[in-house]
Design a protein around this motif. Sequence first.
Motif, short mmCIF file in Angstrom:
data_model
loop_
_atom_site.label_atom_id
_atom_site.label_comp_id
_atom_site.label_asym_id
_atom_site.label_seq_id
_atom_site.Cartn_x
_atom_site.Cartn_y
_atom_site.Cartn_z
N ARG A 245 0.69 -1.48 -0.07
CA ARG A 245 0.05 0.12 0.13
C ARG A 245 0.83 1.29 0.02
N TYR A 264 -0.84 8.14 0.89
CA TYR A 264 -1.55 9.05 0.03
C TYR A 264 -1.12 9.05 -1.45
N THR A 269 -6.95 12.25 -0.32
CA THR A 269 -7.25 10.97 0.24
C THR A 269 -5.94 10.56 1.04
N ASP A 271 -4.61 7.48 3.69
CA ASP A 271 -4.97 6.35 4.81
C ASP A 271 -3.87 6.24 5.77
N TRP A 273 -2.16 3.59 8.39
CA TRP A 273 -1.82 2.53 8.99
C TRP A 273 -0.91 2.32 10.21
N LYS A 283 -5.44 -0.47 9.33
CA LYS A 283 -5.83 0.71 8.98
C LYS A 283 -6.56 1.43 10.16
N SER A 285 -7.42 5.02 10.01
CA SER A 285 -8.38 6.20 9.63
C SER A 285 -7.94 6.55 8.23
N THR A 286 -9.14 6.97 7.55
CA THR A 286 -9.24 7.55 6.25
C THR A 286 -9.40 9.02 6.27
#
Length: 370
Positions: A245, A264, A269, A271, A273, A283, A285-286
């Motif tokens: 990711r 990102y 956006t 993320d 982790w 994860k 939060s987004t």
Amino acid sequence: MATCNEIPKDVIIEILLMLPVKSLIRARVVCKNWYSIIINPSFVTKHLNHHANSGRLFVNRYDKISHKYTFSLFPDQTLAGSPPVCQDVVVDMPYHLVANLFNGILCLCDPSYRFALWNPATREFRSLPELSPNFLPDMVSGQETYGFGFDPITNDYKVVWIWNTWDPCKEINSPYEAAVYTLSTDSWRYLDHVALPYPIIDTPLSNTCINRVYHWFAMDNDRHALILSFDMGNELFHEISHITRYSKHAVLAAYNNSLALINYDSFSTVDIWAMMEEGCWTKQSTLQLPDFIEGLLGFWTNGQIFMESEGGDSHVALYDLETREIKKFASEIWAECLVYRESLVSIRGRDGFLEHDQLSDVDKVLNFCE
């Protein structure tokens, strides 16, 4: 009136734990009893982690108006004031110093890879011995990075320096080599037989030493992202499994005593982790961020994250993960943002303190830069 010897020791300790380092340095001369308490390693650790010693924001910033790099410290957790000012710490730098922070000790590194340790609270400053790697013929300096952390087993602070060399004729880099500085011996040691075969190892924007292990982003020869770690105890490098990711804008940071990956692909956006166990990412939060955000710098307290804006009005902002509110501060800066706690940890001196000399800590840092 009760003397210091008549007050119960546990009461004295609780009172002293509430005091800032500057007051404790003065308090040690009150009586032998207080002196023995304040220099005790157990007290030093308790004071560092005490709730009264709340984290403060330390900023390594570039002022576009004065064209100087400056170290600044916010006076408290409210992050009031712009720009942040604390006269005990602010220093105008002739050029950028990379700063790393652990247990209230700053590790400074200049563009020539000279190192120094600095405790702003006690005003102790220590230039590290210079180390000149021996390059093979026709090889020149390539890429370099470093890490700073603590080995709780030996109660020692260490700096690990990683570098490679470049062959301008063949246009290839050599594998990375490494050396370790140990505070207790005030010396460097080459790590024999270390050859890290990565074309890229990135310097983190914040301290990533967690449970005595320091972490970097690295890239293998197939351009796959991975995390390289170094154990400050056994002084071994270790490769954590590839990160599927990962994006080129990803940032490593400490988050609730775990390693966090702020990832990102686009600036809107993000993320977050956290690696709870090696290779196991969860994860947290987004985020949906406004368009003016250029990059993310690391975490503040209570689920807040530092961000850097883009454009002519460059500034650092604080984003609250729960309320989704953005607070701008410290305009016109380029910055590293570190969470600073005052520390009694000594980097010099037999009894845990240095007597103040005629040079201030600001003078010592400036002299280090010359």
